[in-house]
Design a protein around this motif. Structure first.
Motif, PDB file in Angstrom:
ATOM      1  N   GLY A 267       0.810  -1.213   0.000  1.00 37.73           N
ATOM      2  CA  GLY A 267       0.000   0.000   0.000  1.00 37.73           C
ATOM      3  C   GLY A 267       0.844   1.263   0.000  1.00 37.73           C
ATOM      4  O   GLY A 267       0.479   2.274  -0.607  1.00 37.73           O
ATOM      5  N   ARG A 268       1.993   1.216   0.649  1.00 37.03           N
ATOM      6  CA  ARG A 268       2.903   2.359   0.716  1.00 37.03           C
ATOM      7  C   ARG A 268       3.727   2.488  -0.561  1.00 37.03           C
ATOM      8  O   ARG A 268       3.869   3.552  -1.123  1.00 37.03           O
ATOM      9  CB  ARG A 268       3.813   2.210   1.938  1.00 37.03           C
ATOM     10  CG  ARG A 268       4.969   3.171   2.025  1.00 37.03           C
ATOM     11  CD  ARG A 268       4.612   4.606   2.335  1.00 37.03           C
ATOM     12  NE  ARG A 268       3.892   4.704   3.570  1.00 37.03           N
ATOM     13  CZ  ARG A 268       3.127   5.741   3.876  1.00 37.03           C
ATOM     14  NH1 ARG A 268       3.006   6.751   3.047  1.00 37.03           N
ATOM     15  NH2 ARG A 268       2.476   5.784   5.002  1.00 37.03           N
ATOM     16  N   TRP A 269       4.346   1.379  -0.988  1.00 36.87           N
ATOM     17  CA  TRP A 269       5.334   1.434  -2.067  1.00 36.87           C
ATOM     18  C   TRP A 269       4.866   0.844  -3.392  1.00 36.87           C
ATOM     19  O   TRP A 269       5.530   0.986  -4.415  1.00 36.87           O
ATOM     20  CB  TRP A 269       6.625   0.733  -1.625  1.00 36.87           C
ATOM     21  CG  TRP A 269       7.278   1.471  -0.512  1.00 36.87           C
ATOM     22  CD1 TRP A 269       7.390   1.057   0.789  1.00 36.87           C
ATOM     23  CD2 TRP A 269       7.890   2.756  -0.552  1.00 36.87           C
ATOM     24  NE1 TRP A 269       8.029   2.007   1.541  1.00 36.87           N
ATOM     25  CE2 TRP A 269       8.352   3.065   0.737  1.00 36.87           C
ATOM     26  CE3 TRP A 269       8.091   3.689  -1.573  1.00 36.87           C
ATOM     27  CZ2 TRP A 269       9.001   4.252   1.041  1.00 36.87           C
ATOM     28  CZ3 TRP A 269       8.735   4.880  -1.263  1.00 36.87           C
ATOM     29  CH2 TRP A 269       9.170   5.139   0.026  1.00 36.87           C
ATOM     30  N   GLY A 270       3.706   0.171  -3.419  1.00 33.33           N
ATOM     31  CA  GLY A 270       3.197  -0.443  -4.638  1.00 33.33           C
ATOM     32  C   GLY A 270       3.106   0.476  -5.844  1.00 33.33           C
ATOM     33  O   GLY A 270       3.422   0.057  -6.963  1.00 33.33           O
ATOM     34  N   PRO A 271       2.700   1.740  -5.658  1.00 30.19           N
ATOM     35  CA  PRO A 271       2.625   2.625  -6.819  1.00 30.19           C
ATOM     36  C   PRO A 271       3.967   2.826  -7.541  1.00 30.19           C
ATOM     37  O   PRO A 271       3.987   3.262  -8.685  1.00 30.19           O
ATOM     38  CB  PRO A 271       2.126   3.946  -6.230  1.00 30.19           C
ATOM     39  CG  PRO A 271       1.364   3.536  -5.013  1.00 30.19           C
ATOM     40  CD  PRO A 271       2.120   2.359  -4.465  1.00 30.19           C
ATOM     41  N   TYR A 272       5.061   2.498  -6.892  1.00 31.32           N
ATOM     42  CA  TYR A 272       6.387   2.655  -7.496  1.00 31.32           C
ATOM     43  C   TYR A 272       6.918   1.340  -8.052  1.00 31.32           C
ATOM     44  O   TYR A 272       8.053   1.272  -8.515  1.00 31.32           O
ATOM     45  CB  TYR A 272       7.375   3.210  -6.458  1.00 31.32           C
ATOM     46  CG  TYR A 272       6.905   4.497  -5.856  1.00 31.32           C
ATOM     47  CD1 TYR A 272       7.061   5.696  -6.539  1.00 31.32           C
ATOM     48  CD2 TYR A 272       6.281   4.512  -4.610  1.00 31.32           C
ATOM     49  CE1 TYR A 272       6.612   6.891  -5.995  1.00 31.32           C
ATOM     50  CE2 TYR A 272       5.832   5.710  -4.063  1.00 31.32           C
ATOM     51  CZ  TYR A 272       5.998   6.884  -4.758  1.00 31.32           C
ATOM     52  OH  TYR A 272       5.548   8.062  -4.223  1.00 31.32           O
TER      53      TYR A 272
ATOM     54  N   THR B 233       6.099  -2.677 -10.124  1.00 34.02           N
ATOM     55  CA  THR B 233       5.265  -3.314 -11.129  1.00 34.02           C
ATOM     56  C   THR B 233       4.292  -4.246 -10.403  1.00 34.02           C
ATOM     57  O   THR B 233       4.605  -4.745  -9.317  1.00 34.02           O
ATOM     58  CB  THR B 233       6.112  -4.121 -12.135  1.00 34.02           C
ATOM     59  OG1 THR B 233       6.814  -5.135 -11.426  1.00 34.02           O
ATOM     60  CG2 THR B 233       7.109  -3.219 -12.857  1.00 34.02           C
ATOM     61  N   PRO B 234       3.117  -4.511 -10.973  1.00 40.64           N
ATOM     62  CA  PRO B 234       2.128  -5.359 -10.295  1.00 40.64           C
ATOM     63  C   PRO B 234       2.670  -6.725  -9.882  1.00 40.64           C
ATOM     64  O   PRO B 234       2.288  -7.250  -8.841  1.00 40.64           O
ATOM     65  CB  PRO B 234       1.006  -5.488 -11.320  1.00 40.64           C
ATOM     66  CG  PRO B 234       1.099  -4.237 -12.121  1.00 40.64           C
ATOM     67  CD  PRO B 234       2.589  -3.941 -12.215  1.00 40.64           C
ATOM     68  N   GLY B 235       3.586  -7.280 -10.638  1.00 38.53           N
ATOM     69  CA  GLY B 235       4.152  -8.581 -10.294  1.00 38.53           C
ATOM     70  C   GLY B 235       5.011  -8.570  -9.040  1.00 38.53           C
ATOM     71  O   GLY B 235       5.345  -9.624  -8.507  1.00 38.53           O
ATOM     72  N   ASP B 236       5.363  -7.389  -8.546  1.00 33.07           N
ATOM     73  CA  ASP B 236       6.195  -7.282  -7.348  1.00 33.07           C
ATOM     74  C   ASP B 236       5.396  -7.399  -6.052  1.00 33.07           C
ATOM     75  O   ASP B 236       5.979  -7.515  -4.976  1.00 33.07           O
ATOM     76  CB  ASP B 236       6.942  -5.948  -7.330  1.00 33.07           C
ATOM     77  CG  ASP B 236       7.996  -5.843  -8.407  1.00 33.07           C
ATOM     78  OD1 ASP B 236       8.501  -6.898  -8.846  1.00 33.07           O
ATOM     79  OD2 ASP B 236       8.318  -4.711  -8.806  1.00 33.07           O
ATOM     80  N   GLU B 237       4.068  -7.373  -6.132  1.00 36.47           N
ATOM     81  CA  GLU B 237       3.260  -7.361  -4.908  1.00 36.47           C
ATOM     82  C   GLU B 237       3.595  -8.505  -3.949  1.00 36.47           C
ATOM     83  O   GLU B 237       3.720  -8.278  -2.744  1.00 36.47           O
ATOM     84  CB  GLU B 237       1.770  -7.354  -5.240  1.00 36.47           C
ATOM     85  CG  GLU B 237       0.920  -7.199  -4.004  1.00 36.47           C
ATOM     86  CD  GLU B 237      -0.554  -6.973  -4.310  1.00 36.47           C
ATOM     87  OE1 GLU B 237      -1.306  -6.775  -3.344  1.00 36.47           O
ATOM     88  OE2 GLU B 237      -0.939  -6.989  -5.495  1.00 36.47           O
ATOM     89  N   PRO B 238       3.790  -9.757  -4.415  1.00 37.21           N
ATOM     90  CA  PRO B 238       4.122 -10.831  -3.470  1.00 37.21           C
ATOM     91  C   PRO B 238       5.430 -10.577  -2.702  1.00 37.21           C
ATOM     92  O   PRO B 238       5.593 -11.054  -1.578  1.00 37.21           O
ATOM     93  CB  PRO B 238       4.248 -12.069  -4.354  1.00 37.21           C
ATOM     94  CG  PRO B 238       3.445 -11.759  -5.562  1.00 37.21           C
ATOM     95  CD  PRO B 238       3.593 -10.280  -5.771  1.00 37.21           C
TER      96      PRO B 238
END
Length: 158
Positions: free
Chosen positions: A99-104, A106-111
């Motif tokens: 939630g903090r850093w996701g906007p920076y 790629t979507p595949g990095d969420e895990p």
């Protein structure tokens, strides 16, 4: 954010209650009882005159850590980060690291940013105070829920 050092050694942070970042003071206040000994303790909290104020125990040391190669600050900072990397996140409604850093990212990095550990989320040199051969990690306004061992470069195990 307005910061004052009092004559009694208390460190005070404050913002107008309607400030866009006032919620960050709420995060600090709710996570404070669960923080380890390397974080300054919240001594008091007050809302008055349209301001929210947090009073923390004062610390004596550098204004920030020196992260340059060979600095004597690196090991105390690494020790703090290793200990933090194993602490479970308290159930106080913190946002996730994604939630903090996701906007920076790629979507595949969420895990890579998922987990149930307590994360500082802003371990910049300006958020470490070094004194007496040890480090304190300050400014927990961005505390979050995230992965265990997310700072691998500190020598901790994931």
């Amino acid at each position: 954010m307005t910061v004052w050092l009092t004559g009694s050694g208390t460190f005070v942070k404050g913002l107008p209650c309607d400030h866009e970042r006032a919620g960050e003071l709420e995060v600090e206040a709710k996570v404070s009882p669960f923080l380890p000994g390397f974080a300054p303790r919240l001594i008091w909290r007050e809302s008055a005159g349209g301001w929210t104020l947090l009073g923390f125990e004062g610390l004596t040391g550098t204004p920030w850590a020196d992260f340059t190669a060979g600095s004597e600050h690196l090991e105390p900072v690494a020790a703090v980060m290793r200990e933090l990397s194993t602490r479970p996140c308290p159930e106080v409604g913190l946002m996730t690291v994604w939630g903090r850093w996701g906007p920076y990212c790629t979507p595949g990095d969420e895990p890579l940013l998922a987990g149930d550990n307590l994360v500082h989320a802003d371990p910049a040199a300006t958020n470490f105070v070094i004194g007496g051969g040890r480090a304190w990690l300050v400014d927990w306004a961005w505390a979050a829920r995230g992965p265990r061992g997310w700072i691998r470069s500190c020598g901790g195990s994931a």
